[in-house]
Write a protein that holds these residues in place. Structure first.
Motif, PDB file in Angstrom:
ATOM      1  N   ARG A  94     106.490  17.348 -41.113  1.00  0.00           N
ATOM      2  CA  ARG A  94     105.534  17.175 -42.200  1.00  0.00           C
ATOM      3  C   ARG A  94     104.194  17.814 -41.856  1.00  0.00           C
ATOM      4  NH1 ARG A  94     104.905  11.176 -42.875  1.00  0.00           N
ATOM      5  NH2 ARG A  94     106.377  11.036 -41.150  1.00  0.00           N
ATOM      6  N   ARG A  95     103.544  18.336 -42.867  1.00  0.00           N
ATOM      7  CA  ARG A  95     102.183  18.833 -42.766  1.00  0.00           C
ATOM      8  C   ARG A  95     101.343  17.998 -43.726  1.00  0.00           C
ATOM      9  NH1 ARG A  95      98.221  21.111 -39.801  1.00  0.00           N
ATOM     10  NH2 ARG A  95      96.784  22.365 -41.049  1.00  0.00           N
ATOM     11  N   ARG A 105      97.725  16.051 -49.620  1.00  0.00           N
ATOM     12  CA  ARG A 105      98.843  16.994 -49.699  1.00  0.00           C
ATOM     13  C   ARG A 105      99.795  16.708 -48.547  1.00  0.00           C
ATOM     14  NH1 ARG A 105      99.449  22.320 -51.864  1.00  0.00           N
ATOM     15  NH2 ARG A 105     101.150  23.460 -50.876  1.00  0.00           N
ATOM     16  N   GLU A 107     103.490  18.052 -47.151  1.00  0.00           N
ATOM     17  CA  GLU A 107     104.625  18.968 -47.218  1.00  0.00           C
ATOM     18  C   GLU A 107     105.696  18.452 -46.259  1.00  0.00           C
ATOM     19  OE1 GLU A 107     103.180  22.835 -46.227  1.00  0.00           O
ATOM     20  OE2 GLU A 107     101.402  22.616 -47.477  1.00  0.00           O
ATOM     21  N   GLU A 109     109.724  18.838 -44.692  1.00  0.00           N
ATOM     22  CA  GLU A 109     110.940  19.626 -44.524  1.00  0.00           C
ATOM     23  C   GLU A 109     111.923  18.843 -43.671  1.00  0.00           C
ATOM     24  OE1 GLU A 109     110.482  23.561 -43.023  1.00  0.00           O
ATOM     25  OE2 GLU A 109     112.635  24.017 -43.137  1.00  0.00           O
ATOM     26  N   LYS A 115     113.188  20.754 -48.768  1.00  0.00           N
ATOM     27  CA  LYS A 115     111.737  20.588 -48.725  1.00  0.00           C
ATOM     28  C   LYS A 115     111.252  19.767 -49.918  1.00  0.00           C
ATOM     29  CE  LYS A 115     110.982  25.012 -46.380  1.00  0.00           C
ATOM     30  NZ  LYS A 115     110.323  26.335 -46.434  1.00  0.00           N
ATOM     31  N   HIS A 116     110.133  19.106 -49.713  1.00  0.00           N
ATOM     32  CA  HIS A 116     109.500  18.335 -50.776  1.00  0.00           C
ATOM     33  C   HIS A 116     107.978  18.463 -50.632  1.00  0.00           C
ATOM     34  CE1 HIS A 116     113.350  16.385 -51.707  1.00  0.00           C
ATOM     35  NE2 HIS A 116     113.505  16.272 -50.393  1.00  0.00           N
ATOM     36  N   LEU A 117     107.307  18.292 -51.741  1.00  0.00           N
ATOM     37  CA  LEU A 117     105.850  18.376 -51.740  1.00  0.00           C
ATOM     38  C   LEU A 117     105.288  17.211 -52.550  1.00  0.00           C
ATOM     39  CD1 LEU A 117     103.170  19.958 -51.243  1.00  0.00           C
ATOM     40  CD2 LEU A 117     103.646  21.172 -53.388  1.00  0.00           C
ATOM     41  N   THR A 250      94.263  23.438 -52.957  1.00  0.00           N
ATOM     42  CA  THR A 250      95.172  22.760 -52.029  1.00  0.00           C
ATOM     43  C   THR A 250      95.861  21.565 -52.669  1.00  0.00           C
ATOM     44  OG1 THR A 250      93.853  23.455 -50.134  1.00  0.00           O
ATOM     45  CG2 THR A 250      95.318  21.580 -49.807  1.00  0.00           C
TER      46      THR A 250
END
Length: 286
Positions: A94-95, A105, A107, A109, A115-117, A250
């Motif tokens: 995750r980011r 935010r 992110e 994977e 992937k999901h956001l 962002t």
């Protein structure tokens, strides 16, 4: 190898449980350390006494809660207990970018590449899945704290370690933790760390926190002691940035070409869900 992945439900539980947090700090018997081998050197003195575990944990929580902006990478793994009792580990990266009070935010994977956001801009929560090119969006003004709670409790979505993103982090860990111990002073990649271990009603947790003026978590291990097989969730934190440069875009979501807007499952009327039940449930009627 056929595996059973009940992680979606696990992640829901994780989000709620971790939202519940850690710390509190009724005293319990001290951590039992493994006996050192006969030739082992005497343990070095710990700068903070074990009784400082609560202070160390709360300093970290308050530091994060009061940091206006930050970004961090989180490499996590979680056990999935099979029907046979065997545990299979899956990974997730995750980011996370936070800009208080309204920017979030995340992110995600998974190890299978999916992937999901998740985005929040102070007005709307958006969840987007690129592989299916679908997104769900809901209005939720009020700030990150309100958005995270709504996301977890009302939308029944998953956001592991979500409490770390909110300003209520100190209060939550203070409220939930039933016991807390200072395990040891250690180091990871040369970084001195405090290793703490706590217990809540449903989760045993360990956290490794950096020393110094910027107390940050570098590792977390959660054990779901009441779940079958006592699965664990582990997370490694890296690339902490407490002053990231953040563009206005962002946290904004622009639907990609062809993206389809759908509803969060929690928003779907119950009758619609029941209407999509299996033939066994409906007797074969459509």
């Amino acid at each position: 190898m056929k595996t059973t992945n009940w992680w979606p439900a696990f992640r829901i539980a994780l989000g709620v449980v971790v939202l519940a947090g850690t710390a509190g700090c009724a005293k319990e018997p001290a951590v039992v350390h493994p006996a050192p081998p006969p030739t082992a050197a005497a343990p070095q003195a710990v700068p903070e006494a074990p009784g400082d575990a609560h202070a160390i944990l709360m300093r970290m929580a308050e530091f994060l809660a009061k940091t206006p902006r930050f970004s961090v990478n989180i490499q996590g793994s979680y056990d999935v207990v099979q029907e046979s009792g065997q545990k299979i580990e899956f990974n997730q990266g995750r980011r996370v970018i936070v800009s208080r009070p309204n920017g979030l935010r995340v992110e995600v994977e998974h190890s299978d590449g999916d992937k999901h956001l998740v985005l929040y801009d102070g007005k709307e929560i958006t969840a987007y899945t690129p592989s299916q090119n679908v997104y769900a969006q809901v209005s939720k003004p009020g700030g990150i704290d309100e958005a995270v709670v709504y996301f977890l409790k009302d939308l029944h979505m998953q956001l592991p370690l979500a409490v770390l993103l909110t300003s209520r982090f100190p209060a939550e860990i203070e409220r939930r933790t039933q016991s807390l111990d200072y395990v040891e002073k250690t180091a990871f990649n040369g970084v001195p760390l405090h290793h703490l271990a706590g217990r809540t009603e449903t989760v045993d947790y360990q956290v490794w926190i950096t020393e110094g003026a910027q107390p940050l978590p570098l590792r977390v291990v959660l054990t779901y002691k009441n779940a079958d097989g006592q699965p664990q969730f582990q997370a490694q934190f890296s690339d902490w940035n407490l002053a990231p440069e953040i563009a206005e875009s962002t946290f904004a979501f622009t639907p990609p070409a062809g993206a389809k807007k759908i509803s969060f499952l929690a928003q779907v009327p119950k009758i619609s869900i029941e209407g999509a039940a299996s033939p066994e449930q409906t007797g074969g009627q459509k």
